[in-house]
Design a protein around this motif. Sequence first.
Motif: not given
Length: 421
Positions: A3-23
């Motif tokens: 997955v590619l997440v576009v951006g670099g703010g708090g929102r994108e940190h939360a998205l990356c943190w949550k996506l990284a937990q996915s099986r």
Amino acid sequence: MKVLVVGGGGREHALCWKLAQSRKVTEVICAPGNGGIAKHARCVNVGAEDVDGQLALAKKENVDLVVVGPEAPLVAGLADMLEAEGILVFGPSAKAAMLEGSKTFSKEFMERHGVPTARFTSHTDLTEALAEVEKRGGPCVVKADGLAAGKGVLLCDSVQEAKDAVTSILSDKAFGSAGGQLVIEDYLKGEEASILAICDGADFVTLIAAQDHKAAYEGDTGPNTGGMGAYCPAPLVTDALREKIIDEVIRPSVDGMAEDGVPFKGVLYAGLMIDGDRLNVLEYNVRFGDPECQPLLAMLKSDLAEVLENAAKGQLAGTELEWHEGSAICVVQAAGGYPGAYEKGDEILGLDDAATVEDVIVFHAGTRKDGDKIVTSGGRVLGVTGRGDSVKDARDKAYAACDKISWNGMRLRRDIGHRAL
Ligand code: AMP
Ligand code: GLY
């Protein structure tokens, strides 16, 4: 899934943190990312608004899904460009992103589809706009038509203030090309809340209600910011009100876009003014709110990657989201001076200590790695997010972590969540 997440703010940190937990997820890439995102994702230095660069990155990395954080690349057509290359993307087309990209477009859309919103007129001509203000003869709200980083809304208490607002936008170009056109609308009273819906073009699933704190200072005073904190669920939105919002706002919006031939895929964010039984849409955003995304994802139990992939594929029907019990709250720690001028490059102390506070995650927004140090690099620096049995519990945890963090000039609001307490 990569997955590619576009951006670099708090929102994108939360998205990356949550996506990284996915099986389902094998790797998360984030462009450009920031000093904290690097813990959950491989950061690549391509700017969020560099749509050609983002497209090239998605192709080179052969990603399976792109999740676009901010509005600017969406309005610039990044989702269309990716789709044209056969790359799966979660985010609306440029045409659909006009719901956020043009206030006139969104107001006319709401009028056409019977979505409740403040009475308005739209103007490009200064004389006509001044005449409208005169005719109204009292308080009103003046909004630059285009994207103005949340600053293009002027709340006017008098005819003179409204005339000054209209002149600053249309004549003095206070918001540049975003203010070639403006909207004048009724000044609404009430309490604000936001409902976000994940949409696949035809179907949608709503998230729990969130409340943002836009004003810079405690007691909701001072200039508007991108958001100084947020929490969810917002008790203001009862189950009955939530159903009403879905029936009167979310469903007609999603159906209306499909009817107009611009199906909406991505996050449809409805910013609402609620006054007893009266409900009005203040604005749409076409992406997760920042900081609302942080507490929302802290509360979400479901696999985000699976949900966003299904939405991107148009296969959301039947999806139900699972949530943790309790509440979550995000307190933004900002640079001194924000939302005005501020310093960058100050070393942030206490991050490791803050990480030991139970049920807290420190999302990074304006941070950068400098050797072994993390330094400030933006106005909103951290989004300290706590989860607890109640708003109070979540808030106490978040502030306990905030109190372990410091840098030169750091400031925060001490009253995030006050409306729920
Ligand atoms: P917007 O970007 O349109 O949501 O506007 C930013 C903020 O301005 C909102 O969150 C509200 O606090 C306020 N606002 C916008 N429109 C109105 C309105 N018609 N009446 C009262 N407040 C408004
Ligand atoms: N926090 C409000 C927004 O993201 O627009």
